[in-house]
Design an enzyme around this catalytic site. Sequence first.
Site, PDB file in Angstrom:
ATOM      1  CB  CYS A   1      -0.931   0.002   1.208  1.00  0.00           C
ATOM      2  SG  CYS A   1      -2.019  -1.428   1.267  1.00  0.00           S
TER       3      CYS A   1
ATOM      4  CB  CYS B   1      -0.608   0.214   7.822  1.00  0.00           C
ATOM      5  SG  CYS B   1      -2.292   0.188   7.152  1.00  0.00           S
TER       6      CYS B   1
END
Length: 431
Positions: free
Chosen positions: A95, A415
Amino acid sequence: MGPQIFLFLSSSFETSKLFLPATSCPRYKELMPHDLARAALLGLLHRTNVPKDVVDYIIFGTVIQEVKTSNVAREAALGAGFSDKTPAHTVTMACISANQAMTTGVGLIASGQCDVVVAGGVELMSDVPIRHSRKMRKMLLDLNKAKTLGQRLSLISKFRLNFLSPELPAVAEFSTSETMGHSADRLAAAFAVSRLDQDEYALRSHSLAKKAQDEGLLSDVVPFKVPGKDTVTKDNGIRPSSLEQMAKLKPAFIKPYGTVTAANSSFLTDGASAMLIMAEEKALAMGYKPKAYLRDFVYVSQDPKDQLLLGPTYATPKVLERAGLTMTDIDAFEFHEAFSGQILANFKAMDSDWFAQNYMGRKTKVGSPPLEKFNNWGGSLSLGHPFGATGCRLVMAAANRLRKEGGQYGLVAACAAGGQGHAMIVEAYPK
């Protein structure tokens, strides 16, 4: 290292992105990732008027790679009309892939290798690569090597129907075999984040995104003409609902008692992003009005099972210390919203002296971001999360908010799969 700049014109022409959910945008299913990436590059060229021949390097992040365009940055650059002499490469870090693209570009500039870099990312969830099973792949490869009819017939005789079972891209952590949604459910439980808390936060994200869209604040979106179909002009995943409607949804991962649902999770999204980066002196020499400085950044990594989604908690105090700032100095927070439970669990971890002392080796907590400064124009829960592209959206949201609200410092954090995380300090360029 001196400050580098995310460079854009001082008007409303900013990073070019296309964030549209695969589930509600079937118009994209006939495209390939490099189609969206090319559109982002063309949008950036149009909005900044930067000459193609001054761009020294292009870097894109992506997660689920299309096998026909493994280096999607190169294919998108060629498709957008950049010189074939301009190098381009693709990075992947789950991500935070676009964040890695940006900071890699900054490193090239800081080391003197380049003057002008374009960084971005792309993801096309509407059409992911699906493989044959390993047995089928092995048989096809062996058939390709077979020299005689007898060898081929012998191989074909070993074929079984179960060879045709497809292999989908992994939705679970390779090291733990646990899906991210399952981890989010456990994390929410560990930090006592209730279902109502999560639904309320998700409703906040959608409501703020809708308000920002209605007020014209999400001005980065580039209209995209789908060949043979209509033009997509805005993010279409923003859907404010009601707590009553959200409460009707069943748990998506841990059943029947989990608290993570489709309503409080980020949704699968098609999207691409691109931004122009150069050093301040280069920008001014070319006659540009910069938008923001990249002051500092860090990457962190921890246990991919129990702390998979706590990257912001670990990265935030580190990047603040590197930049010589505190939480009270930050005017705009932009955190990636993978799940409501993930955001709220990070808030609790960041506000806990016990967690700081027992897990982070720190004497005191860093403190939770004040909600009135946090993701004020919506986030991944409402705008969507095209894995490889979200990093640029976060950075530009922070830069745009600083300009709009008159703040000086923005903090971006996210995250990522594998227990990794990232944080970055963005500073508004003086007007």
